[in-house]
Design an enzyme around this catalytic site. Structure first.
Site, mmCIF file in Angstrom:
data_model
loop_
_atom_site.group_PDB
_atom_site.id
_atom_site.type_symbol
_atom_site.label_atom_id
_atom_site.label_comp_id
_atom_site.label_asym_id
_atom_site.label_seq_id
_atom_site.Cartn_x
_atom_site.Cartn_y
_atom_site.Cartn_z
ATOM 1 N N LYS A 53 0.835 -1.206 0.000
ATOM 2 C CA LYS A 53 0.000 0.000 0.000
ATOM 3 C C LYS A 53 0.867 1.253 0.000
ATOM 4 C CE LYS A 53 -4.020 -2.049 2.280
ATOM 5 N NZ LYS A 53 -4.838 -2.077 3.509
ATOM 6 N N GLY B 97 -0.696 0.952 5.759
ATOM 7 C CA GLY B 97 -1.002 0.049 6.865
ATOM 8 C C GLY B 97 -2.053 -0.976 6.508
ATOM 9 N N ASP B 98 -2.053 -2.035 7.298
ATOM 10 C CA ASP B 98 -3.078 -3.059 7.158
ATOM 11 C C ASP B 98 -3.314 -3.674 8.533
ATOM 12 O OD1 ASP B 98 -4.703 -4.394 4.988
ATOM 13 O OD2 ASP B 98 -3.974 -6.121 6.101
ATOM 14 N N GLN B 99 -4.523 -4.138 8.715
ATOM 15 C CA GLN B 99 -4.888 -4.721 9.992
ATOM 16 C C GLN B 99 -5.775 -5.925 9.740
ATOM 17 O OE1 GLN B 99 -7.324 -2.239 12.683
ATOM 18 N NE2 GLN B 99 -5.706 -2.565 14.182
#
Length: 159
Positions: free
Chosen positions: A19, A33-35
């Protein structure tokens, strides 16, 4: 991003990097970010539907899962990864409690089907983490430390 990664930490970390890279240039600083949620190595992303949200919460009811928050700060196209893994033990919830919660908070766009910043906190009996802000998607303790090291003016940081 085409490859399917099954390890939850590796998947979140890779997505955060990809990203950030999608917007990076040599002149800018990008935070990607990623979650995601991992329960017994099963990955839970955003549910998108009421039914899927109820299903995810039902599977986590009474159990401990991990909320994986991965961030990549690209500074002059050089990656600086941040990873935070929070362990959350969910209370045992009835079908009615789960449905009432999903109606109330509408967590259809949230990994694991809960919004801790709303009434989702009431779903849990124990939370173990180094940085509570990571639960909301951005680990501010690590991020502000990194940015301060790079000379950005951070309130409370070195001048």
């Amino acid at each position: 991003f085409k490859q399917q990664i099954t390890d939850p930490v590796q998947r979140a970390s890779t997505l955060a990097v990809e990203k950030a890279k999608s917007l990076a240039t040599a002149q800018n600083i990008v935070i990607g970010g990623d979650q995601l949620v991992s329960l017994d190595s099963q990955i839970f992303g955003k549910p998108h539907t009421f039914e899927k949200a109820c299903e995810q919460l039902s599977q986590m009811s009474g159990k401990t899962h991990e909320l994986i928050t991965a961030v990549c700060v690209l500074i002059k196209e050089k990656p600086h990864p941040i990873l935070n893994v929070t362990r959350l033990k969910m209370r045992t919830l009835s079908k009615e409690q789960i449905e009432n919660y999903v109606h109330r908070d509408q967590p259809l766009d949230s990994a694991g089907s809960y919004k801790i910043e709303k009434s989702g906190l009431t779903l849990f009996e124990k939370i173990e983490c180094e940085d509570f802000s990571a639960i909301q998607g951005l680990p501010l303790l690590a991020l502000t430390t990194l940015l301060s090291q790079w000379g950005f003016c951070i309130p409370g940081g070195p001048s």
